[in-house]
Write an enzyme that holds these catalytic residues in place. Structure first.
Site, mmCIF file in Angstrom:
data_model
loop_
_atom_site.group_PDB
_atom_site.id
_atom_site.type_symbol
_atom_site.label_atom_id
_atom_site.label_comp_id
_atom_site.label_asym_id
_atom_site.label_seq_id
_atom_site.Cartn_x
_atom_site.Cartn_y
_atom_site.Cartn_z
ATOM 1 N N GLU A 1 -43.952 12.015 58.815
ATOM 2 C CA GLU A 1 -42.837 11.582 58.256
ATOM 3 C C GLU A 1 -42.959 10.265 57.329
ATOM 4 O O GLU A 1 -42.013 9.298 57.652
ATOM 5 C CB GLU A 1 -41.660 11.365 59.231
ATOM 6 C CG GLU A 1 -41.489 12.634 60.138
ATOM 7 C CD GLU A 1 -40.431 12.722 61.172
ATOM 8 O OE1 GLU A 1 -39.893 11.435 61.396
ATOM 9 O OE2 GLU A 1 -39.964 13.650 61.824
ATOM 10 N N GLU B 1 -43.015 22.380 63.806
ATOM 11 C CA GLU B 1 -41.805 22.253 64.703
ATOM 12 C C GLU B 1 -40.856 23.365 64.124
ATOM 13 O O GLU B 1 -39.913 23.005 63.001
ATOM 14 C CB GLU B 1 -41.222 20.913 64.386
ATOM 15 C CG GLU B 1 -42.312 19.791 64.893
ATOM 16 C CD GLU B 1 -42.020 18.545 64.887
ATOM 17 O OE1 GLU B 1 -40.511 18.135 64.564
ATOM 18 O OE2 GLU B 1 -42.537 17.648 64.576
#
Length: 518
Positions: free
Chosen positions: A335, A441
């Site tokens: 991220e 995810e």
């Protein structure tokens, strides 16, 4: 007089029988055992480890909330009595609390459940109670007030349901499964295409039912939090190394929180995907400061690079020595792209090292990773055009150096957003870079647990799987983020393949056979 005495004894006898009946309803949910290991407890911003005396000691704290914590499968509406013994050896007295962090819809909130004051060198018992609300995750922990850096020990942490535990609420009507063979195995269905896996929350390692479900369905697992930097970086140990050697780049690591998952995977021949080495979040702030002390200035670039290298080196050396071949891939960087600027977020890593910190992270990971370990970049909102552009820009800056293997799509979606076409465009765009791919995810939320919502969710899952299957030659793995709806960080929106009882939902059958799902 004798008659009165006999009558009194009969009353006592009846009362005793009544009290015994009430006690029979009570259920001991959990009693800690630190004689062999941490018993599922892990350090929250600190290091927690079991001692030879059968206690759990927490050291390296920088804030009052830094604490020993543990996930508990509490049930909404359940009434729980809590008890723990605490001891500290440094202050004349210190205030302690049992607290709970509960999560729903990704938002974490807190309550303080018990208070007490522990005098120096004395074991002190804290007691409290809690009625479980509507949350998807419950973490009980022991913290201090006004003693941010205090080391302390706990023992005999007990959770009791005085009225017995209520039945868990299923996220859909229970399905009756006569034979386990009626439910196909996702790992077997996709064995010729890619690994199929899941995130593995701590609570699953305390229940044979969930362990069996994981073994049956998944070929690869990812820890939810137990291999993130704040669980692996040993700040207190790093300070000791610095004191002993005078080397500001010395780094100590430990894998206490991840041992249950790593042992389970090792014993059952299941792969593990490591998550995560470098992240702007859930990394001890002290790691970026001189002397590992948040009250001191940030370290210089060369020291930070030294710490980064020694940290990554320590991670790979520990795993290769203790769990060789178990961790087959890693999210080296997570991220890093900001949602506003669509370029590198202004993290501590960037502020101290500069825009080339990702290049160094991958260079160090490649240097120390065992041969064959796949190194990934992992991010969310890949289907959003601006974010996708930033991710592609970062990948193109890393690929020529030969240290990155692939990209991980975080697909935390809803059944209405993003569109299937947006997902298809994102997958095709990154696939064109010629690197390995994984869905790291995956979950898909819905508004409620109605039949219509679950059908809509299933069709979305089926459409996503069709895109992934079309690129199966590049995908290494597809992993849902959690085992059951009740264990999901988005549990109130029923995002996963299995309901709270472990029954397969329509989404499971859609994933099992997306081409023909109706």
């Amino acid at each position: 007089m004798i008659k009165k005495l006999l009558a009194f004894l009969m009353i006592l006898s009846l009362l005793g029988s009544s009290m015994l009946a009430l006690a029979d309803d009570a259920k001991t949910v959990y009693t800690s055992d630190f004689t062999k290991d941490e018993d599922g407890w892990y350090g929250r911003g600190a290091m927690s480890f079991h001692t030879a005396d059968g206690t759990l000691k927490t050291v390296g704290r920088q804030s009052a909330w830094n604490s020993p914590g543990r996930d508990f499968p509490l049930i909404e509406g359940g009434k729980y009595d809590l008890s723990v013994e605490v001891k500290q050896d440094d202050l004349d007295s210190a205030n302690f609390m049992i607290s709970i962090a509960h999560t729903i819809g990704g938002a974490e909130t807190y309550e303080n459940l018990a208070h007490g004051t522990a005098k120096k060198g004395e074991w002190t018992t804290l007691t409290g109670s809690y009625t479980a609300g509507d949350f998807s995750r419950y973490v009980l922990y022991v913290e201090t007030t006004g003693a941010d850096t205090l080391d302390f020990e706990i023992r005999n942490f007990t959770v009791t349901a005085p009225e017995g535990e209520p039945e868990p609420k299923p996220t859909e009507p229970p399905m009756v499964i006569e034979e386990a063979g009626e439910v196909p195995s996702l790992k077997e269905i996709y064995a010729d295409s890619f690994d199929f896996g899941s995130a593995a929350p701590q609570m699953v390692f305390r229940d044979p039912k969930w362990l069996n479900l994981m073994k049956t369905q998944f070929s690869i697992l990812t820890p939810e939090n137990e291999m993130k930097p704040d669980s692996v970086l040993d700040v207190n140990g790093s300070r000791k190394l610095l004191k002993e050697t005078g080397d500001e780049t010395a780094v100590a690591v430990h894998f206490d929180a991840a041992k249950a998952l790593l042992r389970f995977a090792q014993q059952n021949g299941i792969k593990v995907h490591g998550h995560v080495l470098v992240w702007h979040s859930q990394t001890p702030e002290a790691f970026f400061h001189e002397g590992y002390d948040t009250k001191k200035p940030y370290v210089k670039r060369d020291v930070m690079l030294g710490r980064l290298e020694n940290y990554i080196k320590g991670v790979f050396e520990f795993l290769d020595e203790n769990y060789p071949g178990v961790v087959v891939s890693w999210d080296v960087l997570n991220e890093a792209i900001d949602d506003g600027s669509n370029w590198l977020r202004n993290s501590n890593w960037r502020k101290i090292i500069g825009d080339d910190f990702p290049n160094y992270a991958y260079a160090y990971a490649r240097k120390y990773a065992p041969e064959g370990t796949k190194l990934y970049y992992n991010d969310y909102n890949t289907a959003i055009p601006g974010k996708l552009n930033g991710i592609v820009k970062l990948l193109k800056s890393l690929i020529p150096e030969g240290n990155i293997d692939g990209y991980g799509f975080q697909m935390h979606h809803s059944a209405t957003f993003p569109s299937i076409q947006q997902i298809k465009t994102a997958v095709e765009t990154i696939a064109d870079l010629g690197i390995s791919l994984r869905v790291s995810e995956l979950d898909v939320t819905v508004d409620n647990n109605s039949e219509a919502s679950f059908k809509k969710q299933a069709h979305y899952y089926a459409d996503v799987m069709k895109i992934l299957i079309a690129h199966k030659d590049q995908f290494e793995a597809v992993q849902v983020w959690g085992l059951t709806d009740m264990m999901s960080w988005r549990g109130s929106q029923y995002p996963l393949l299995f309901d709270g009882n472990g029954n397969p939902k329509p989404a499971f059958w859609a994933v099992a056979d997306p081409e023909t799902y109706q």
